[in-house]
Design an enzyme around this catalytic site. Sequence first.
Site, PDB file in Angstrom:
ATOM      1  N   GLN A   1      -6.528  -8.826  -4.900  1.00  0.00           N
ATOM      2  CA  GLN A   1      -6.364  -7.633  -4.080  1.00  0.00           C
ATOM      3  C   GLN A   1      -7.210  -6.488  -4.615  1.00  0.00           C
ATOM      4  OE1 GLN A   1      -2.146  -6.889  -4.559  1.00  0.00           O
ATOM      5  NE2 GLN A   1      -2.320  -7.199  -6.753  1.00  0.00           N
TER       6      GLN A   1
ATOM      7  N   GLU B   1       4.669 -11.383 -12.477  1.00  0.00           N
ATOM      8  CA  GLU B   1       3.682 -10.636 -11.694  1.00  0.00           C
ATOM      9  C   GLU B   1       2.445 -11.513 -11.510  1.00  0.00           C
ATOM     10  OE1 GLU B   1       1.338  -8.436  -9.586  1.00  0.00           O
ATOM     11  OE2 GLU B   1       3.334  -7.648 -10.025  1.00  0.00           O
TER      12      GLU B   1
ATOM     13  N   ASP C   1      11.038  -7.450  -5.988  1.00  0.00           N
ATOM     14  CA  ASP C   1      10.314  -6.214  -5.665  1.00  0.00           C
ATOM     15  C   ASP C   1       8.865  -6.564  -5.339  1.00  0.00           C
ATOM     16  OD1 ASP C   1       9.702  -3.548  -5.336  1.00  0.00           O
ATOM     17  OD2 ASP C   1       9.459  -3.150  -7.484  1.00  0.00           O
TER      18      ASP C   1
END
Length: 513
Positions: A254, A326, A376
Site C-alpha cells: 500500500q 500486522e 482493528d
Amino acid sequence: MTSIEQAQATTRWRAVLLAAVAACAACGIIYELALLTLSTSLNGGGIVATSLIVAGYIAALGAGALIVKPLLAWPAITFVAVEALLAIVGGLSSATLYVMFSFVGGSLLMLALGTALIGGLVGAEVPLLMTLLQRGRTSGATDTGRTVANLTAADYLGALIGGLVWPFLLLPHLGMIRGAAVTGIVNLLAAAVVSVFLLRRAVSPRQLITALCALAAALGLLATLLVSAQDIETSSRQRLYADPIIAYRQSAYQEIVVTRRGGDMRLYLDGGLQFSTRDEYRYTESLVYPVLGAGARSVLVLGGGDGLAARELLRMPGLEKIVQIELDPAVIQLARTTMRSANGGSLDDPRVQIVTGDAMTWLREKPQSFDAVIVDLPDPDTPVLGRLYSTEFYALVSRALAPHALMVVQSGSPYSTPTAFWRTVSTIKSAGYAVTPYHVYVPTFGDWGFALARRGDTAPRPVLPRDAPPLRFLDQSVLDSATVFSPDVQTRTLEPSTLENPRVVEDMRHGYD
C-alpha cells in the site's frame, strides 16, 4: 562467410532476439501491473476496475496483433518502432496518470486508455518477432512448432521475471513513477540491441542511424523523467492532502502517508484516513476497553499497526502480553519512528510481540489462546481486505479465544456505510457469535461503529473494566448510550459475507456513493 559461420551467426542473433523477447515481455507485464497498482492507489482498485484493466489488456493484445499485420513486410524496423513507442507510453504512464489524478481527479477512462495503448503495442510484438525468427527460412510444421515453442517460452519467462520484479524490487524501492520509467529504459535498451543485431542487415546505414537516434531521444526523455520523478511525485502527492506530508512509504502492500499540521498528525493508507490525533482517542478508547472484560491478561490485536490500540492496552494494570499481527512492516517502522509521539512508543514495550504477516494465515497456523481479541483492520473496500471480514475469518478468530473471552471488530460507519456495517454484524453472528453492536461519534470519521462479540448465545454487554485508567472520552454512561441506534440507522439482518461471496466489498462501494 562459410555455411558453418553463417549458421553460427544466425544462431547468435536468434538467441539475442529471444533474450530481447524475454526482456520485452517482462516490461509488458510490469506496465500492466503498474496500471493495476495505479487503479488501487488512485481509484480504490475495486473488482470492476481490476477486471476491466485485465480484460481490456488481453483484448488489446489481440487488437494489436491484427493491426500490425500490414507492417509485417518490414518486421525489423517496425519492431524497433513498436518498442520505442511502448517504452515511451509505458514509461510515462504512471507519471501521467498520477499527475492527472492529483490535478483533475481519478478517471477510470484514462486508465482504460492507457491499458489499450500498452496492450495494443505489446500485442504487436509476437507477430513481428515470429516473422523475424522465421526470416530466410522455409519451414515445415515441426520447425515452425519449434520456433513458436521458443518464442512462447521466452515470452512467458520474461513475464514471470517482470511479475516478480515489480512487487519485490521496483515498486517498494523506486515507487510507481520511477519504477515505470526504469522499465521503459530497459525496453529501449532491448530495442537498441535488436537494432544493432538486426537492422544493420535489413536497412541502410542512414536508416539504422535514424532508428538509433530515435531510441536515444526516447531514452533521454525517460532519463529526464527518472531524474525529476521525485519532484513530480512529491508535488502531485501533496496536492492530494490538505496538510504537509511528513512521511511517505510505498510498500509492497500500500501507499502510506503521514501528514501533520500543528499538533494534528494523520495517517493515510492508499488515500484513506486511518486516524487523526485530534480525536483518535475517541475511537481507540471505544475499541479497546469494552473488550477487556474482567482481568484480561493477554490480548491479540489483528491489524492496528499504528500502535494506538497497544498504547491503551498498556495502560491497563495486570496486562501481561500483547501479540500484534500486522501485514505491512513499513507501517510498523513508521509507528516506531514518525508516529511514536502518537502511540507513546507502545510497540517497543517488552510486553508487545510484533508479528508481521497475514492475520488469516497466522490464525490458521499458530493458534494461541487469548483473553481478548481486537480486530482493528482497514475497511473492507478491496477483495483482499474483504476476506478478513468473512464468516471463515471470524471462525478462525474463535480458535484464539479463551473460554468467555470477548472479540471486538471495528465495523465502519452505521450512517455512511450502513449496509457494510450491518453486514459485518450479521457475518460475525454467522460464525457462531452473539453480538452487541455499538457506535460513537468521532469528528474526523463521523458516526463510527463496532461489534462486541462472544462465542455462544448470550450477547455481551459493553462495560468498562473496573480497573480502567482515567479516560478522556469513554465512561459507562457513554458506553450504555452507544448501544442505542436511532431509527435512520436501525438494526438490519443480512446475508453474511464469505470468502466465496465477499458481499461486504460491494457494500462498501455502494456505501460511499
